[in-house]
Motif scaffolding. Structure first.
Motif, short mmCIF file in Angstrom:
data_model
loop_
_atom_site.label_atom_id
_atom_site.label_comp_id
_atom_site.label_asym_id
_atom_site.label_seq_id
_atom_site.Cartn_x
_atom_site.Cartn_y
_atom_site.Cartn_z
N GLU A 60 40.46 55.51 31.02
CA GLU A 60 39.16 54.79 31.47
C GLU A 60 38.94 53.40 30.49
OE1 GLU A 60 35.79 57.19 29.85
OE2 GLU A 60 37.08 58.08 28.44
N VAL A 61 39.73 53.04 29.67
CA VAL A 61 39.64 51.79 28.87
C VAL A 61 39.43 50.40 29.78
CG1 VAL A 61 40.48 50.35 26.82
CG2 VAL A 61 40.37 53.12 26.61
N GLN A 62 38.52 49.83 29.53
CA GLN A 62 38.42 48.56 30.28
C GLN A 62 38.33 47.44 29.05
OE1 GLN A 62 38.65 48.72 33.65
NE2 GLN A 62 38.44 50.98 33.49
N ALA A 63 38.07 46.25 29.50
CA ALA A 63 38.47 45.14 28.70
C ALA A 63 37.09 45.26 27.72
CB ALA A 63 38.32 43.91 29.54
N GLY A 64 36.11 45.70 28.53
CA GLY A 64 34.68 45.62 27.72
C GLY A 64 34.63 46.92 26.52
N ASP A 65 35.70 47.68 26.52
CA ASP A 65 35.49 48.77 25.76
C ASP A 65 36.60 48.31 24.25
OD1 ASP A 65 34.17 50.64 27.14
OD2 ASP A 65 35.91 50.66 28.54
N VAL A 66 37.23 47.56 24.44
CA VAL A 66 38.06 46.95 23.33
C VAL A 66 37.23 46.42 22.14
CG1 VAL A 66 39.95 45.48 22.56
CG2 VAL A 66 40.02 46.47 24.94
N VAL A 67 37.54 46.92 20.98
CA VAL A 67 36.89 46.32 19.91
C VAL A 67 37.86 45.43 19.03
CG1 VAL A 67 35.61 48.22 19.70
CG2 VAL A 67 37.57 48.33 18.27
N MET A 68 37.25 44.67 18.16
CA MET A 68 37.95 43.66 17.26
C MET A 68 37.62 43.85 15.88
SD MET A 68 37.62 39.44 16.92
CE MET A 68 35.88 39.43 16.46
#
Length: 248
Positions: A60-68
């Motif tokens: 379910e991971v999308q680009a907007g879920d990624v953290v820095m």
């Protein structure tokens, strides 16, 4: 070099690629619940890196879920929390091994080999295994969950300059300079380990090639990575980023 912003186009592309690699890993059966992590260092020399968040299935991971996060693994941007073991393992490997992309899984066949006395893949067996000849390291000393910086640093020290680390009684780490190349290695590592496990299960004697041939096959594979890039683009077409209300 000027530090890149979380919404910089280059960072957005990196976030999309990292999310794609995670969804691909789920599609290929390399995920385990909501555990394990993929990370990619920002190309600005800041030591910051992108990471999948805590609590989401890889599918379910999308680009907007990624953290820095920063070099110490502290979250800097993104709406989700970060799982502690990710901070310690990934931050240490990025910092000490100078790896741009770090993929850590408990994928079944590779992990199965870490439970044996040899701890790792025999890179003189299958053609898929030969691409890793001279590129692996073994950390045979399992010490429990990586819940402090010392454990991550110990794992990083065991890996050294290797692209693949077999972590005894634990799982594997695959590193690379690019996400597409690292994911291709991760996929074929599991295929190589699967073939070895099946061959060993047959009970018949194994038939390795000599080390010189294995080394040549590795050089042939690394000398032309277009196939790796085409594979990743094929995954992009078939596992497209779906509309997401919090996409970045």
């Amino acid at each position: 070099m000027t530090p890149l912003d979380f919404e910089d186009p280059a960072v957005r592309r990196l976030r999309a690629d990292l999310a794609l690699a995670l969804r691909a890993a789920a599609h290929h059966g390399l995920a385990e619940g909501v555990c394990n992590h993929f990370s990619a260092e920002l190309p600005d020399g800041s030591g910051r890196f992108l990471l999948n968040p805590r609590g989401l299935m890889w599918s379910e991971v999308q680009a907007g879920d990624v953290v820095m996060v920063d070099a110490q693994g502290q979250r800097l941007a993104g709406r989700h929390e970060v799982e502690p073991t990710a901070m310690f393992i990934h931050a240490a490997i990025h910092r000490l091994c100078r790896k741009a992309c770090v993929l850590h899984t408990h994928m079944p066949h590779a992990t199965a080999l870490t439970l044996t006395t040899e701890r790792a893949l025999d890179t003189t067996l299958s053609q898929n295994a030969m691409r890793f000849h001279g590129r692996t390291a073994v950390d045979a000393h399992y010490s429990g969950l990586a819940l402090d910086a010392r454990e991550g640093e110990r794992i990083a020290a065991a890996m050294g300059h290797a692209d693949v680390g077999f972590l005894g009684n634990h799982g594997v780490v695959v590193c690379g300079a690019r996400i597409d190349h690292a994911y291709d290695d991760l996929y074929y590592l599991e295929r190589a380990c699967q073939a070895q496990v099946l061959a060993q299960a047959s009970g018949r004697p194994l038939a390795p090639v000599d080390a010189a041939l294995a080394r040549r096959v590795c050089e042939q594979t690394l000398g032309e990575r277009l196939q790796s890039e085409l594979f990743f683009e094929a995954l992009r077409r078939t596992l497209q980023d779906e509309p997401h209300e919090h996409a970045g």
